[in-house]
Design a protein around this motif. Structure first.
Motif, short mmCIF file in Angstrom:
data_model
loop_
_atom_site.label_atom_id
_atom_site.label_comp_id
_atom_site.label_asym_id
_atom_site.label_seq_id
_atom_site.Cartn_x
_atom_site.Cartn_y
_atom_site.Cartn_z
N THR A 13 0.82 -1.21 0.00
CA THR A 13 0.00 0.00 0.00
C THR A 13 0.85 1.26 0.00
O THR A 13 0.31 2.36 -0.17
CB THR A 13 -0.94 0.03 1.22
OG1 THR A 13 -0.16 0.06 2.43
CG2 THR A 13 -1.84 -1.19 1.23
N PHE A 14 2.16 1.13 0.18
CA PHE A 14 3.03 2.30 0.17
C PHE A 14 3.27 2.75 -1.27
O PHE A 14 3.51 1.93 -2.16
CB PHE A 14 4.37 1.99 0.85
CG PHE A 14 4.25 1.58 2.29
CD1 PHE A 14 3.09 1.80 3.01
CD2 PHE A 14 5.31 0.98 2.94
CE1 PHE A 14 2.98 1.42 4.34
CE2 PHE A 14 5.22 0.60 4.26
CZ PHE A 14 4.05 0.82 4.97
N GLN A 15 3.24 4.04 -1.49
CA GLN A 15 3.32 4.56 -2.85
C GLN A 15 4.63 4.15 -3.54
O GLN A 15 4.62 3.77 -4.72
CB GLN A 15 3.21 6.08 -2.85
CG GLN A 15 3.17 6.68 -4.26
CD GLN A 15 2.99 8.18 -4.25
OE1 GLN A 15 3.41 8.85 -3.30
NE2 GLN A 15 2.36 8.72 -5.27
N ALA A 16 5.74 4.21 -2.84
CA ALA A 16 7.03 3.87 -3.45
C ALA A 16 7.06 2.42 -3.93
O ALA A 16 7.62 2.11 -4.99
CB ALA A 16 8.17 4.13 -2.46
N VAL A 17 6.45 1.52 -3.16
CA VAL A 17 6.39 0.11 -3.54
C VAL A 17 5.44 -0.07 -4.73
O VAL A 17 5.77 -0.76 -5.70
CB VAL A 17 5.94 -0.74 -2.34
CG1 VAL A 17 5.69 -2.19 -2.77
CG2 VAL A 17 6.97 -0.69 -1.24
N ALA A 18 4.28 0.55 -4.66
CA ALA A 18 3.29 0.40 -5.73
C ALA A 18 3.81 0.93 -7.06
O ALA A 18 3.58 0.33 -8.12
CB ALA A 18 2.00 1.13 -5.34
N VAL A 19 4.54 2.03 -7.03
CA VAL A 19 5.07 2.62 -8.27
C VAL A 19 6.10 1.69 -8.90
O VAL A 19 6.12 1.48 -10.12
CB VAL A 19 5.66 4.01 -8.00
CG1 VAL A 19 6.50 4.49 -9.18
CG2 VAL A 19 4.54 5.02 -7.71
N GLN A 20 6.98 1.12 -8.07
CA GLN A 20 7.98 0.21 -8.61
C GLN A 20 7.33 -1.04 -9.22
O GLN A 20 7.73 -1.49 -10.30
CB GLN A 20 8.96 -0.20 -7.51
CG GLN A 20 9.88 0.91 -7.06
CD GLN A 20 10.86 0.44 -6.00
OE1 GLN A 20 11.79 -0.32 -6.28
NE2 GLN A 20 10.65 0.87 -4.77
N ALA A 21 6.33 -1.57 -8.53
CA ALA A 21 5.64 -2.74 -9.07
C ALA A 21 4.91 -2.40 -10.37
O ALA A 21 4.89 -3.19 -11.32
CB ALA A 21 4.65 -3.28 -8.03
N ALA A 22 4.32 -1.20 -10.43
CA ALA A 22 3.62 -0.77 -11.64
C ALA A 22 4.59 -0.63 -12.81
O ALA A 22 4.26 -1.01 -13.95
CB ALA A 22 2.90 0.54 -11.39
N ASP A 23 5.77 -0.12 -12.56
CA ASP A 23 6.78 0.00 -13.62
C ASP A 23 7.15 -1.37 -14.18
O ASP A 23 7.33 -1.54 -15.39
CB ASP A 23 8.03 0.70 -13.09
CG ASP A 23 7.84 2.20 -12.94
OD1 ASP A 23 6.89 2.75 -13.53
OD2 ASP A 23 8.66 2.83 -12.23
N ARG A 24 7.27 -2.33 -13.29
CA ARG A 24 7.63 -3.68 -13.76
C ARG A 24 6.47 -4.33 -14.50
O ARG A 24 6.70 -5.10 -15.44
CB ARG A 24 8.06 -4.54 -12.56
CG ARG A 24 9.25 -4.00 -11.79
CD ARG A 24 10.55 -3.95 -12.61
NE ARG A 24 10.62 -2.87 -13.57
CZ ARG A 24 11.01 -1.61 -13.27
NH1 ARG A 24 11.30 -1.30 -12.03
NH2 ARG A 24 11.09 -0.70 -14.21
#
Length: 378
Positions: A268-279
């Protein structure tokens, strides 16, 4: 336009899933836990089950016991096999067999392809050359002498070389300057194998050829045969990278959805979600370019560039995309990702092998640049 897969292609996927359901990635030998090679042979039990399910002859014609499907079907099955790290030469043996069917003589086809269909005969391809960057056909010379061809040179990183019955070796004809493909039996006079080890821990072979004589019937000298085979191998490697990457991102999603910090799942943390979205975007780009390349190979459809251009684009995305996916997965798993009781480190090792197989991204960027120079767009 219809982008759905055919019923036959979907049936191949379902058959592959059924066979591969019994493969546990946690049981795949780990290079981190084994000194030297992880095994002396590939998974013969799985190979036999693939043969029983008619998955070793997907691209062969019915007269050879095959299903007569296309490169798209093969890539769909390879995608599933990579999700469980299947230790079998499915890509290499299938690609070599189809090259024999498409370009080889009738006698050679009759001798080999029925046994390939039944899983009795295993083929592989020496497609790495000396460095993995330059064309593999440049690493070996072939000259005609009477009713035979004589091969000299060196091929490195030949997959499954110690266990395959034949290695299909690309070479440059000294007489015509064209590429030929020679079937070299394991243990043939003048052909010596030295052990190499992949990042996966699997055995590779350094194949040295010293005046190796191959009967003319076992040499394919049809124009375009090696380019077609190289394109199929590279596209199949992209399918393996896609399947592996999809499984790794799924593992990462599952882990970050359960792992909590400050009372919340880290997903739920934005930094984690953004990295997963990039992948996720990487994987969708890998998928789109893969199917474009497989479609060009399967249909022979024309385009602004030869099919090798689409293959180069797909391999650039596959090499760089799978690397980014596993690196992000390791980061988001924290120290748990390096735990040898968890399978992520195996996927990371296999991803590095796939990234470099059939040439790294830089080699395919150079090839694409050469194609663009030779075929100006617009």
């Amino acid at each position: 336009m219809d982008f759905t897969f055919t019923e036959e292609q979907q049936a191949a996927v379902e058959a592959a899933k059924a066979v591969l359901a019994g493969v546990a990635p946690d049981g795949v030998p780990s290079p981190a836990l084994t000194a030297g090679a992880v095994a002396d042979d590939f998974d013969r039990g799985l190979w036999a089950r693939l043969a029983d399910a008619d998955l070793l002859s997907l691209l062969l014609d019915a007269r050879h016991g095959g299903a007569g499907l296309d490169a798209v079907a093969l890539c769909l099955v390879l995608r599933e096999s990579a999700k469980v790290l299947a230790r079998v030469p499915l890509l290499e043996s299938t690609a070599a067999a189809v090259a024999v069917q498409t370009y080889g003589g009738e006698e050679l086809q009759a001798d080999l392809l029925g046994r390939v269909d039944r899983g009795e005969l295993v083929l592989t391809v020496a497609a790495n050359g000396r460095t993995g960057h330059d064309g593999a056909e440049l690493a070996v010379t072939a000259r005609q002498e009477d009713d035979a061809w004589v091969l000299d040179g060196l091929q490195t990183a030949v997959p499954w070389a110690q266990n395959a019955d034949f290695v299909l070796v690309p070479a440059l004809s000294t007489g015509t300057g064209r590429s030929v493909l020679a079937l070299v039996p394991r243990g043939h006079q003048g052909a010596t194998l030295a052990e190499q080890i992949s990042t996966t821990g699997e055995l590779l072979g350094e194949l040295r050829l010293d005046s190796v004589r191959i009967p003319a019937r076992d040499v394919i000298d049809a124009d375009g045969a090696w380019e077609w085979l190289r394109n199929l191998l590279a596209t199949g490697t992209c399918a393996l990278a896609l399947g592996l990457g999809e499984r790794v991102l799924a593992m990462t999603s599952e882990y970050t959805g359960k792992r909590e910090q400050f009372g919340f799942p880290v997903a739920t943390f934005q930094a984690v979600a953004v990295q997963a979205a990039d992948r996720y975007i990487d994987l969708r780009a890998m998928e789109a370019t893969l199917w474009q390349a497989a479609w060009r190979i399967s249909t022979g459809a024309g385009g602004a560039l030869p099919a090798s251009g689409d293959v180069a684009v797909a391999k650039v995305w596959a090499s760089e995309g799978v690397r980014r996916v596993v690196q992000t997965a390791q980061h988001l798993h924290g120290g748990f990702g390096a735990d040898t009781d968890y399978s992520l480190h195996r996927y990371h090792a296999w991803a590095k092998h796939l990234e470099l197989s059939l040439g790294p991204a830089a080699a395919h960027e150079e090839a694409l640049g050469d194609l663009l120079a030779a075929h100006p767009l617009g």
